[in-house]
Design an enzyme around this catalytic site. Structure first.
Site, mmCIF file in Angstrom:
data_model
loop_
_atom_site.group_PDB
_atom_site.id
_atom_site.type_symbol
_atom_site.label_atom_id
_atom_site.label_comp_id
_atom_site.label_asym_id
_atom_site.label_seq_id
_atom_site.Cartn_x
_atom_site.Cartn_y
_atom_site.Cartn_z
ATOM 1 C CG HIS A 295 -0.208 -0.219 2.524
ATOM 2 N ND1 HIS A 295 0.104 -1.477 3.006
ATOM 3 C CD2 HIS A 295 0.327 0.667 3.423
ATOM 4 C CE1 HIS A 295 0.768 -1.356 4.145
ATOM 5 N NE2 HIS A 295 0.921 -0.063 4.423
ATOM 6 C CG ASP B 180 4.023 1.356 4.163
ATOM 7 O OD1 ASP B 180 3.332 1.710 5.129
ATOM 8 O OD2 ASP B 180 4.059 0.178 3.727
ATOM 9 C CG ASP C 190 0.095 -9.745 8.119
ATOM 10 O OD1 ASP C 190 0.535 -10.066 9.232
ATOM 11 O OD2 ASP C 190 -0.956 -9.081 7.976
ATOM 12 N N GLY C 191 -2.260 -10.008 4.925
ATOM 13 C CA GLY C 191 -3.462 -10.811 4.819
ATOM 14 C C GLY C 191 -4.231 -10.803 6.122
ATOM 15 C CG ASP D 246 -4.242 -6.069 6.451
ATOM 16 O OD1 ASP D 246 -4.731 -6.015 5.288
ATOM 17 O OD2 ASP D 246 -3.664 -7.066 6.891
ATOM 18 C CD GLU E 263 -6.572 -8.010 9.521
ATOM 19 O OE1 GLU E 263 -5.384 -8.128 9.202
ATOM 20 O OE2 GLU E 263 -7.266 -8.987 9.887
ATOM 21 C CG HIS F 173 -2.658 0.468 19.190
ATOM 22 N ND1 HIS F 173 -2.194 -0.171 20.318
ATOM 23 C CD2 HIS F 173 -1.636 0.453 18.296
ATOM 24 C CE1 HIS F 173 -0.938 -0.568 20.121
ATOM 25 N NE2 HIS F 173 -0.577 -0.209 18.896
ATOM 26 C CD GLU F 174 -1.825 1.096 14.558
ATOM 27 O OE1 GLU F 174 -1.883 -0.072 14.978
ATOM 28 O OE2 GLU F 174 -0.740 1.697 14.390
ATOM 29 C CG HIS G 261 1.949 3.664 17.306
ATOM 30 N ND1 HIS G 261 2.823 3.431 18.341
ATOM 31 C CD2 HIS G 261 1.349 2.467 17.046
ATOM 32 C CE1 HIS G 261 2.778 2.142 18.693
ATOM 33 N NE2 HIS G 261 1.894 1.538 17.908
ATOM 34 C CG HIS H 6 3.750 -1.150 20.804
ATOM 35 N ND1 HIS H 6 4.358 -1.879 19.805
ATOM 36 C CD2 HIS H 6 2.568 -0.723 20.298
ATOM 37 C CE1 HIS H 6 3.580 -1.895 18.736
ATOM 38 N NE2 HIS H 6 2.478 -1.193 19.000
#
Lengths: 83, 377
Positions: B69, B71, B76-77, B99, B102, B119-120, B123, B129
């Site tokens: 996407h 980067d 990973d599916g 992702d 999901e 959560h993201e 960051h 974390h």
């Protein structure tokens, strides 16, 4: 040397999943060996201990069932040892 | 909690974000609302505001995409990595990717978007974390009930350590629950008891009827009619072109020009105004005349000039084949609709001072009324 008993009970699939996990989430400049080539047992155990300590698991350096369970959990893609 | 090395943080007070690619799992409107709610978890506790933009480059660019996407960290599916985000900084700093392999949801099923987004965005604001399993910034996904969800203590301390504390728990001045807005004499309160009274808009809100005219609304309760300045209840809104209540969510929407606002009773929802293009209107639509939600079909009908549109609230998309002429499907209600609302299963369409009571299921006009008849004259 004969592989340790724990080692024997770990499937290849789990071993490879753990290596990929450590390479993605626990590789920073100080453990470049993890990110560069197949992991030596020494490197693997050291890095696994780091991951076990982060998640409050028993720090053994061995791929036990609790550790595998955490490795298989869905999670955030940001490294746990952010650079 | 932890911070990234060097403690990168945003140095400005208003951070913009833009969602460039949406997931098909949820309506765009739901995604917008959840992303706004996720940012509000932080703006409630730190002196930072977040503003959604719809074009150009925002501080935090957000997308939903599977595998590669753009980067160096392809997804990973299904399962595994759910999302990731960059630490604060120029260019790609703060950018957040989800992702799309999901199954994104608003519930315990699949992956809850609010929890992962929050959560993201931690960051994206500079949080690393956390080792605290009860923290939002703990690396692995764990569903918790998100009703009334607030930032856990560990994360609140972490983000306040970077940005300081927002003094009042609520970023927007919010009226006390159940205040009775005092009627304010305005420059020209409209005269209610005139036979030729024309409404700007009308809607039900939590069991009461609201009729909008100029800068005021009349609130019709079982016992009285109150005339109140719109601004005194919803500070950001001066006057209204159209309004409707989406009952199953308990949210009402007000339209003015090409913007709309969401409110829950007297409380204005954060993240508004938004452009009406989000409903799928072309840019040629510059004003909504009236709107009404029809519970039996799950559609909201929007009236614009001599046409009307049908919006599927479940899919968040306009129905195909619209706009259609009003007279085509609603013979007898007039050539245009100034205001529309639902009351005890009947729809009421106003065209000028004239109003028709309409039985939607049978597709027929029952009675012809006058607007002012609702105001206990």
């Amino acid at each position: 040397a004969p592989a340790s008993v724990t080692q024997e009970t770990v499937s290849t699939e789990d071993q490879e999943a753990a290596e990929a996990y450590l390479k993605h989430f626990y590789s920073d400049s100080s453990t470049s060996s993890v990110s560069g080539r197949r992991v030596s047992i020494q490197d693997f155990e050291t890095t696994l201990k780091q991951m076990q300590e982060f998640f409050g698991l028993e720090v053994t350096g061995k791929l036990d069932t609790n550790t595998i369970k955490v490795i298989k959990k869905p999670r955030c893609g940001v490294s746990d040892v952010a650079e | 909690f932890g911070h990234f090395p060097g403690k990168p943080k945003w140095e400005k007070k208003t951070i913009t974000y833009r969602i460039t690619e949406y997931t098909p799992d949820l309506s765009q409107r739901d995604v917008d609302a959840v992303i706004t709610q996720a940012f509000k978890l932080y703006s409630d506790v730190i002196p930072l505001d977040f503003k959604q933009v719809y074009s150009g480059t925002a501080d935090i660019m957000i997308l939903f995409k599977a595998r590669y996407h753009g980067d160096f960290h392809p997804f990973d599916g299904p399962s595994g990595v759910l999302a990731h985000a960059m630490s604060p900084g120029p260019d790609v700093g703060g950018d957040t990717h989800f992702d799309d392999d999901e199954q994104w949801t608003l519930s315990a099923a699949g992956v809850n978007l609010l929890l992962v987004a929050a959560h993201e965005f931690g960051h994206a604001l500079g949080l690393d974390h956390s080792r605290d399993p009860s923290a939002l910034m703990y690396p692995t996904y764990q569903y918790v009930n998100t009703n009334g969800y607030r930032l856990p203590l560990d994360d609140k301390r972490g983000v306040q350590a970077l940005y300081g504390v927002r003094e009042s728990p609520y970023p927007q001045p919010q009226p006390e629950p159940n205040p009775q807005p005092k009627p304010e004499p305005g420059p020209n309160p409209p005269e209610p008891c005139k036979r030729d009274l024309v409404f700007d808009a009308a809607t039900s809100i939590r069991g009461e009827l609201y009729f909008f005219k100029n800068e005021y609304y009349w609130k019709k309760t079982s016992s009285s009619i109150q005339q109140i300045r719109i601004k005194s209840t919803w500070p950001a809104i001066n006057s209204v072109d159209a309004a409707y209540e989406f009952k199953s969510k308990g949210v009402s929407y007000f339209f003015k020009g090409q913007q709309y606002w969401g409110v829950k009773g007297p409380v204005s929802l954060p993240g508004y105004p938004k452009p009406i293009s989000q409903f799928g209107f072309p840019s040629s639509v510059t004003k909504i005349d009236a709107a009404v939600y029809v519970k039996s079909t799950g559609r909201t009908l929007f009236f614009v000039g001599s046409n009307y549109w049908s919006f599927n609230e479940r899919t968040g998309k306009m129905d195909r084949g619209f706009p259609k002429p009003i007279h085509h499907d609603f013979p007898g209600i007039g050539s245009r609709v100034d205001a529309a609302f639902e009351n005890y299963g009947y729809l009421y369409f106003s065209d000028g001072a004239r109003q028709t009571e309409y039985e939607y299921k049978k597709g027929r006009v029952r009675r012809v009324l006058l607007n002012y008849g609702w105001l206990n004259c």
